[in-house]
Design an enzyme around this catalytic site. Sequence first.
Site, mmCIF file in Angstrom:
data_model
loop_
_atom_site.group_PDB
_atom_site.id
_atom_site.type_symbol
_atom_site.label_atom_id
_atom_site.label_comp_id
_atom_site.label_asym_id
_atom_site.label_seq_id
_atom_site.Cartn_x
_atom_site.Cartn_y
_atom_site.Cartn_z
ATOM 1 N N GLU A 100 -0.388 -1.572 1.091
ATOM 2 C CA GLU A 100 -0.582 -0.242 0.953
ATOM 3 C C GLU A 100 -0.257 -0.157 -0.678
ATOM 4 O OE1 GLU A 100 -0.254 4.035 -0.581
ATOM 5 O OE2 GLU A 100 1.203 2.523 0.079
ATOM 6 N N GLU A 101 0.904 -0.607 -1.193
ATOM 7 C CA GLU A 101 1.667 -0.780 -1.995
ATOM 8 C C GLU A 101 0.307 -1.397 -3.446
ATOM 9 O OE1 GLU A 101 3.267 2.117 -3.016
ATOM 10 O OE2 GLU A 101 4.343 1.739 -2.085
#
Length: 350
Positions: free
Chosen positions: A86-87
């Site tokens: 996600e990052e």
Amino acid sequence: MAVWQNGSYGNETIMTIHNLIAIIEGKEEPDRYVIVGNHYDAWTFGAVDPNSGTAALLEVAQRLAKLQKEGWKPRRTIILCSWDAEEHHLIGSTEWVEDNREILASRAVAYLNMDYAVSNHGFHASSTPQLDELLKKAAKMVQDPDNSSQTLFESWVASDSPLIRRLGGGGSDYEAFVQHVGIPSVDMRFGRDYPVYHSMYDDFLWMQKFGDPLFHRHVAAANILGLVALKLADEVLLPFDYMSYAYELQKSLKVLENKLLGKPVSLVPLHESIQKFREAASNVENQRKELEDKALFSKWMNDPIKIRELNDRLMLTERAFTDQDGLFGRPWFKHLQLTSEIGFESKEER
């Protein structure tokens, strides 16, 4: 699935990422999906982001497993997702949505996101408008973790921040669900900004000392996430309120009118379209109220095709705000109604 990652000294490597997916198959409508997600990758220790949200997701999973052991089965299928990368530009969830776009477009009821669950006091939620009333109802069933004498909804209404914000931008794993496919979505958390964001101090000690010393907020986060998921998965008629959506469209139109003030642009067609949408939403709401009559509802229960038809109308309305060609210059973003970030107050405060 692979992702580019920058090394400490500017090196580029290809790494495999893994999404973790768990499925509880529905009994009556197994081809309708309620999806709940959180990412598990972190910049450093990630006690807040994302591990507090992961803790809430796992707690919900454990409670659902306990219900299953007692013989419960959801009406609709529940899909629990733990996203990777996600990052790194939301890669895990985005790739999964793109890979399953057609089936999600026809079967997904809603997506519930909890990027991180707790960073401070104060409940915050963002959603697509038809889920506003469901969020409020669920909040009335959860005890405020910082004041046991009131519900979460009561403390939420008393806060200075807007009650419900919008998902007009991105920044978390709901983005692909909303902007690319048009799936009703929610993002929830306790607290907003916090000083150790993405730093080496985002660890268990900080959480224990500052973020949530008694971990009561974590419990409340799991409670409201689980309640919203259960209502979407188990209620015979989907708990969507499109009168809220009509109100949001009208409010956005007023903003647009102010921006175009004095310019030779007619917004009459837009006024007429929103009015037609409001009338259709009112008709559906009246139909729902009629069905709440026990005698009539019992008759409908013997006609699953009628229930399916109404639920599909409710489920697919959000898709109607998408366009195959997407936004000009940004074709991946299919949603044409990019709602404003700030939402609205409760019905009583309008």
